[in-house]
Motif scaffolding. Structure first.
Motif, PDB file in Angstrom:
ATOM      1  N   MET A 108       0.843  -1.194   0.000  1.00 31.78           N
ATOM      2  CA  MET A 108       0.000   0.000   0.000  1.00 31.78           C
ATOM      3  C   MET A 108       0.881   1.248   0.000  1.00 31.78           C
ATOM      4  N   ALA A 109       1.934   1.246   0.790  1.00 33.73           N
ATOM      5  CA  ALA A 109       2.845   2.392   0.807  1.00 33.73           C
ATOM      6  C   ALA A 109       3.381   2.658  -0.605  1.00 33.73           C
ATOM      7  N   GLN A 110       3.823   1.620  -1.267  1.00 33.96           N
ATOM      8  CA  GLN A 110       4.339   1.770  -2.626  1.00 33.96           C
ATOM      9  C   GLN A 110       3.280   2.372  -3.546  1.00 33.96           C
ATOM     10  N   SER A 111       2.061   1.876  -3.442  1.00 36.89           N
ATOM     11  CA  SER A 111       0.995   2.362  -4.324  1.00 36.89           C
ATOM     12  C   SER A 111       0.668   3.836  -4.071  1.00 36.89           C
ATOM     13  N   LEU A 112       1.003   4.338  -2.881  1.00 38.71           N
ATOM     14  CA  LEU A 112       0.750   5.732  -2.525  1.00 38.71           C
ATOM     15  C   LEU A 112       1.976   6.632  -2.737  1.00 38.71           C
ATOM     16  N   GLY A 113       3.068   6.064  -3.272  1.00 36.48           N
ATOM     17  CA  GLY A 113       4.278   6.838  -3.492  1.00 36.48           C
ATOM     18  C   GLY A 113       5.088   7.071  -2.232  1.00 36.48           C
ATOM     19  N   VAL A 114       4.927   6.174  -1.253  1.00 40.34           N
ATOM     20  CA  VAL A 114       5.624   6.289   0.026  1.00 40.34           C
ATOM     21  C   VAL A 114       6.718   5.227   0.094  1.00 40.34           C
ATOM     22  N   GLY A 115       7.902   5.617   0.519  1.00 41.62           N
ATOM     23  CA  GLY A 115       8.989   4.668   0.704  1.00 41.62           C
ATOM     24  C   GLY A 115       8.794   3.878   1.984  1.00 41.62           C
ATOM     25  N   SER A 116       9.315   2.640   1.983  1.00 44.22           N
ATOM     26  CA  SER A 116       9.168   1.782   3.163  1.00 44.22           C
ATOM     27  C   SER A 116      10.360   0.855   3.278  1.00 44.22           C
ATOM     28  N   CYS A 117      10.582   0.388   4.498  1.00 42.55           N
ATOM     29  CA  CYS A 117      11.613  -0.617   4.740  1.00 42.55           C
ATOM     30  C   CYS A 117      11.181  -1.479   5.919  1.00 42.55           C
ATOM     31  N   TRP A 118      11.171  -2.777   5.727  1.00 44.80           N
ATOM     32  CA  TRP A 118      10.850  -3.725   6.789  1.00 44.80           C
ATOM     33  C   TRP A 118      12.050  -3.757   7.728  1.00 44.80           C
ATOM     34  N   ILE A 119      11.829  -3.431   8.988  1.00 49.51           N
ATOM     35  CA  ILE A 119      12.892  -3.358   9.996  1.00 49.51           C
ATOM     36  C   ILE A 119      12.717  -4.502  10.988  1.00 49.51           C
ATOM     37  N   ASN A 120      13.735  -5.342  11.135  1.00 53.67           N
ATOM     38  CA  ASN A 120      13.658  -6.481  12.051  1.00 53.67           C
ATOM     39  C   ASN A 120      14.312  -6.248  13.409  1.00 53.67           C
ATOM     40  N   GLN A 121      15.083  -5.184  13.559  1.00 52.54           N
ATOM     41  CA  GLN A 121      15.808  -4.975  14.811  1.00 52.54           C
ATOM     42  C   GLN A 121      14.875  -4.723  15.993  1.00 52.54           C
ATOM     43  N   VAL A 122      13.699  -4.138  15.760  1.00 48.84           N
ATOM     44  CA  VAL A 122      12.768  -3.918  16.867  1.00 48.84           C
ATOM     45  C   VAL A 122      12.301  -5.274  17.395  1.00 48.84           C
ATOM     46  N   ARG A 123      12.004  -6.208  16.486  1.00 53.85           N
ATOM     47  CA  ARG A 123      11.606  -7.558  16.898  1.00 53.85           C
ATOM     48  C   ARG A 123      12.733  -8.246  17.656  1.00 53.85           C
ATOM     49  N   ALA A 124      13.942  -8.132  17.137  1.00 57.36           N
ATOM     50  CA  ALA A 124      15.084  -8.833  17.726  1.00 57.36           C
ATOM     51  C   ALA A 124      15.412  -8.338  19.134  1.00 57.36           C
ATOM     52  N   THR A 125      15.052  -7.106  19.441  1.00 56.29           N
ATOM     53  CA  THR A 125      15.417  -6.522  20.740  1.00 56.29           C
ATOM     54  C   THR A 125      14.211  -6.243  21.639  1.00 56.29           C
ATOM     55  N   CYS A 126      13.016  -6.637  21.216  1.00 51.23           N
ATOM     56  CA  CYS A 126      11.799  -6.198  21.920  1.00 51.23           C
ATOM     57  C   CYS A 126      11.701  -6.677  23.365  1.00 51.23           C
ATOM     58  N   GLU A 127      12.435  -7.703  23.743  1.00 48.04           N
ATOM     59  CA  GLU A 127      12.368  -8.173  25.136  1.00 48.04           C
ATOM     60  C   GLU A 127      13.474  -7.590  26.007  1.00 48.04           C
ATOM     61  N   GLN A 128      14.348  -6.789  25.439  1.00 45.16           N
ATOM     62  CA  GLN A 128      15.358  -6.112  26.246  1.00 45.16           C
ATOM     63  C   GLN A 128      14.636  -5.019  27.052  1.00 45.16           C
ATOM     64  N   PRO A 129      14.950  -4.867  28.329  1.00 48.41           N
ATOM     65  CA  PRO A 129      14.176  -3.971  29.196  1.00 48.41           C
ATOM     66  C   PRO A 129      13.977  -2.547  28.667  1.00 48.41           C
ATOM     67  N   ALA A 130      15.014  -1.915  28.167  1.00 48.04           N
ATOM     68  CA  ALA A 130      14.876  -0.532  27.704  1.00 48.04           C
ATOM     69  C   ALA A 130      13.980  -0.451  26.463  1.00 48.04           C
ATOM     70  N   VAL A 131      14.104  -1.421  25.581  1.00 46.86           N
ATOM     71  CA  VAL A 131      13.263  -1.444  24.378  1.00 46.86           C
ATOM     72  C   VAL A 131      11.818  -1.735  24.771  1.00 46.86           C
ATOM     73  N   ARG A 132      11.626  -2.703  25.661  1.00 44.00           N
ATOM     74  CA  ARG A 132      10.263  -3.035  26.107  1.00 44.00           C
ATOM     75  C   ARG A 132       9.602  -1.829  26.764  1.00 44.00           C
TER      76      ARG A 132
END
Length: 173
Positions: A108-132
């Protein structure tokens, strides 16, 4: 060419965003596309948090960078908006459902002319206390795990397409 295939073929992972913020209604349209993704047993167990603030997006990037040893310059490529996709811990279809929703939003972002990037680092760190703690502050439910996140914004630098690999398809009749 089929319009859906055209959008699929043109979508790229943007790794350089302009600082200008997206209109809120554009973000809402992207989020709506996520809600229409398929989900196992129709459960729609995902939750989307749209961080529509460059300052808060950067603050999340800095906490993730610290947790993942990414360095002081890590900033989700300068994206002014992030979408964090989460599902309840233990949800049997969490990663499949969340990934389908992410793909819908990327297209949908592409169809609206919006750039996007799938970011995995939030998932990888989501249980670290500061990130949580940061995720809690942003509205990610405490009983959820992050499936992935999407950096969104206007494209500052185009990303060229990579050639498609051969031999990835087998048809059996």
């Amino acid at each position: 060419m089929n319009e859906i295939l055209k959008v699929i073929r043109e979508r790229r992972s943007t790794r350089a965003f302009k600082p200008a913020q997206l209109p809120l209604d554009t973000v809402e349209r992207i989020l709506e596309a996520g809600t229409w993704a398929p989900s196992g047993m129709g459960l729609q167990g995902w939750h989307f948090v749209a961080v529509h603030s460059a300052e808060k997006t950067l603050a999340l990037a800095k906490v993730v960078a610290e947790a993942d040893n990414r360095g002081a310059d890590y900033n989700f490529y300068g994206a002014p908006t992030m979408i964090v996709v989460s599902c309840p811990r233990g949800h049997v279809h969490a990663f499949l459902d969340g990934s389908a929703a992410i793909q819908n939003m990327l297209l949908m972002a592409q169809s609206l002319g919006v750039g996007s990037c799938w970011i995995n680092q939030v998932r990888a760190t989501c249980e670290q206390p500061a990130v949580r703690e940061m995720l809690h502050t942003l509205g990610v439910p405490d009983d959820h795990e992050v499936v992935g996140s999407i950096a969104l914004g206007y494209i500052a630098k185009e990303t060229p397409a990579k050639a498609r690999k051969e031999g990835l398809i087998t048809i059996v009749e």
